[in-house]
Design a protein around this motif. Structure first.
Motif, mmCIF file in Angstrom:
data_model
loop_
_atom_site.group_PDB
_atom_site.id
_atom_site.type_symbol
_atom_site.label_atom_id
_atom_site.label_comp_id
_atom_site.label_asym_id
_atom_site.label_seq_id
_atom_site.Cartn_x
_atom_site.Cartn_y
_atom_site.Cartn_z
ATOM 1 N N MET A 171 32.328 48.406 36.578
ATOM 2 C CA MET A 171 31.849 47.441 35.582
ATOM 3 C C MET A 171 32.771 47.461 34.375
ATOM 4 N N PRO A 172 32.908 46.339 33.680
ATOM 5 C CA PRO A 172 33.720 46.347 32.466
ATOM 6 C C PRO A 172 33.033 47.139 31.349
ATOM 7 N N GLU A 173 33.844 47.758 30.523
ATOM 8 C CA GLU A 173 33.315 48.499 29.371
ATOM 9 C C GLU A 173 33.524 47.707 28.095
ATOM 10 N N LEU A 174 34.007 46.494 28.264
ATOM 11 C CA LEU A 174 34.246 45.616 27.122
ATOM 12 C C LEU A 174 33.543 44.286 27.372
ATOM 13 N N CYS A 175 33.315 43.613 26.278
ATOM 14 C CA CYS A 175 32.753 42.280 26.301
ATOM 15 C C CYS A 175 33.621 41.361 27.163
ATOM 16 N N VAL A 176 32.978 40.618 28.033
ATOM 17 C CA VAL A 176 33.705 39.700 28.913
ATOM 18 C C VAL A 176 33.466 38.271 28.434
ATOM 19 N N LYS A 177 34.509 37.491 28.483
ATOM 20 C CA LYS A 177 34.428 36.092 28.070
ATOM 21 C C LYS A 177 33.290 35.395 28.798
ATOM 22 N N LYS A 178 32.592 34.568 28.101
ATOM 23 C CA LYS A 178 31.462 33.885 28.742
ATOM 24 C C LYS A 178 31.943 32.976 29.857
ATOM 25 N N ASP A 179 31.057 32.675 30.751
ATOM 26 C CA ASP A 179 31.343 31.829 31.902
ATOM 27 C C ASP A 179 32.301 32.468 32.898
ATOM 28 N N MET A 180 32.504 33.758 32.775
ATOM 29 C CA MET A 180 33.266 34.463 33.806
ATOM 30 C C MET A 180 32.279 35.226 34.690
ATOM 31 N N CYS A 181 32.799 35.911 35.664
ATOM 32 C CA CYS A 181 31.966 36.698 36.582
ATOM 33 C C CYS A 181 30.956 35.809 37.303
ATOM 34 N N GLY A 182 31.328 34.566 37.487
ATOM 35 C CA GLY A 182 30.484 33.663 38.250
ATOM 36 C C GLY A 182 29.114 33.416 37.646
#
Ligand SMILES: *[C@@H]1O[C@H](CO)[C@@H](O)[C@H](O)[C@H]1NC(C)=O
Ligand SMILES: *[C@@H]1O[C@H](CO)[C@@H](O)[C@H](O)[C@H]1NC(C)=O
Ligand SMILES: *[C@@H]1O[C@H](CO)[C@@H](O)[C@H](O)[C@H]1NC(C)=O
Ligand SMILES: *[C@@H]1O[C@H](CO)[C@@H](O)[C@H](O)[C@H]1NC(C)=O
Length: 413
Positions: A171-182
């Motif tokens: 899992m990422p340990e940082l904030c992920v850009k919205k609308d990613m990861c499906g």
């Protein structure tokens, strides 16, 4: 008239839509420049940048499709294509996922009502070896999709291990850009992954939305680090739709780390395998005594009364100590002699006589003599004491003929 009027109205609606799309595109662009930076590992070559721009354009298209769907649902909800143009405020309310304004596309549910029911039903089985494989490439942080997933619809049960096309991933340990990861609001792990010695830990999970990395505080999950550089997660239903657990594509490298390596990252973006420092605990100690007299030459004193044998490196049958690891060792050995002239005991390391406990005393007197020796040994080195000459005195409880030692520190040679 009706047909003509209808056409006019449609035209008007299309204009409204166009305005809306423009606005949406504007928002999206700002979003991109603000949030995606966190995921850019620096200056990339031009082709990559172009590819990225292209991908972003696709995202925008996807966003527009969504907007269109929203628009359609609004139109259906209203009696006519209304004169009250739907403004950006309305659009904000539709996407902001706040309760009461989100009926059209989202359902916001209270969490805490479910998912926490079955807590650790079987403690006996280690989740590191009892997990469900979750190999869904759309969960990757570099993946934006037209099908927006919602993990709330998944019946989570037990532990999961993330894979990306058969390769272990985290899992990422940082904030992920919205609308990613499906999905819309990608879920990332707050507070990082645990170490193996931490066992099972509970970690917060956040969903990024509208530049707020923790706009969605999803229910916490349990995480465990496993031998072999992977993690298992006890996923639960997130608090809302559309939220989904992410798989950080940058951690693919971690699946390639050897068992003697750890996957590390300073910035939580660039990950790499790094050799573990050998940290064998210096937990080797022994202390033994010979419980009777010794006279003349005895090649190897078999100290058969063993008081301490931490690490099991001393063999009480042979009286030999074998170094279990390379490092610095300290030994001590002693005897007690009566008035019989010279008595010599030698410490023998790998066949070399390295230290003596010597005494020379006449008459009815008695004397004890303790010797110590410190040295660096390779793993497998053999150490024992030889009685070369004279007479040593001991009984079952005197502890006068003794041999002991400790590993002081582990050191590679
Ligand atoms: C949308 O939200 C804003 C505040 O965020 C509010 O002022 C406005 O009335 C809302 N509009 C609708 C249609 O709910
Ligand atoms: C995501 O990254 C993986 C691994 O680098 C790559 O194989 C894949 O094509 C990428 N997917 C997208 C949608 O960019
Ligand atoms: C004890 O041993 C040391 C060397 O191992 C020797 O020099 C010393 O004389 C001995 N002491 C007695 C009292 O014999
Ligand atoms: C062993 O020697 C000690 C010290 O000289 C003495 O006090 C003890 O009585 C002896 N024990 C036996 C069983 O001979």
């Amino acid at each position: 008239m009706s047909r003509n009027f209808y056409h006019q109205m449609v035209g008007f609606c299309i204009q409204v839509l166009a305005v809306l799309f423009a606005c949406a595109a504007g928002t999206e662009n700002r979003d991109v420049s603000n949030t995606f930076r966190a995921w850019n590992t620096g200056d990339q070559p031009l082709p990559e940048q172009l590819a990225f721009v292209y991908k972003e354009m696709e995202n925008l298209k996807h966003e527009q499709t969504l907007m269109k769907q929203k628009q359609e649902s609004i139109s259906q909800a209203l009696p006519h294509c209304s004169q009250t143009p739907v403004d950006t405020d309305m659009e904000m309310n539709l996407t902001s996922l706040q309760s009461g304004s989100s009926q059209l596309l989202y359902t916001l549910a209270q969490y805490g009502d479910e998912g926490s029911g079955e807590e650790d039903s079987d403690e006996s089985s280690d989740p590191c070896y009892h997990y469900t494989v979750l190999d869904q490439s759309w969960r990757a942080t570099n993946y934006s999709t037209k099908n927006v997933a919602c993990d709330r619809r998944v019946l989570w049960k037990g532990w999961y291990r993330l894979f990306y096309r058969g390769k272990s991933i985290q899992m990422p340990e940082l904030c992920v850009k919205k609308d990613m990861c499906g999905t819309h609001a990608p879920l990332w792990l707050v507070g990082g992954h645990p170490r193996i010695r931490d066992g099972v830990v509970t970690r917060k999970v956040c969903g990024n939305w509208k530049n707020k990395c923790c706009m969605f505080k999803s229910p916490p999950i349990q995480v465990k680090a496993c031998r072999g550089n992977y993690y298992v997660y006890k996923f639960v239903k997130p608090g809302a739709c559309h939220l989904a657990y992410c798989a950080d594509i940058n951690t693919l490298v971690c699946g390639k780390c050897k068992r003697s390596e750890s996957c590390i990252s300073r910035d939580k973006i660039t990950w790499m395998c790094k050799k573990n420092k050998i940290r064998v605990k210096a937990n080797v100690h022994f202390f033994a005594s010979y419980p009777a007299h010794i006279s003349g030459k005895v090649n190897k004193i078999v100290y058969r009364k063993v008081y301490v044998n931490q690490g099991g490196a001393f063999n009480s049958r042979t009286g030999t100590f074998i170094a279990p690891v390379s490092g610095v060792y300290q030994f001590f050995f002693s005897t007690q002699t009566g008035g019989s002239g010279v008595t010599d005991l030698w410490l023998v390391v790998n066949g070399y006589w390295v230290a003596v406990s010597h005494s020379n005393i006449q008459g009815p007197n008695s004397v004890g003599n303790l010797s110590t020796y410190m040295t660096t040994l390779r793993k497998g080195a053999m150490v024992y004491v030889t009685h070369n000459h004279g007479r040593s005195w001991a009984n079952a409880s005197s502890n006068t003929i003794i041999f002991g030692g400790s590993l002081l520190m582990v050191r590679k040679i």
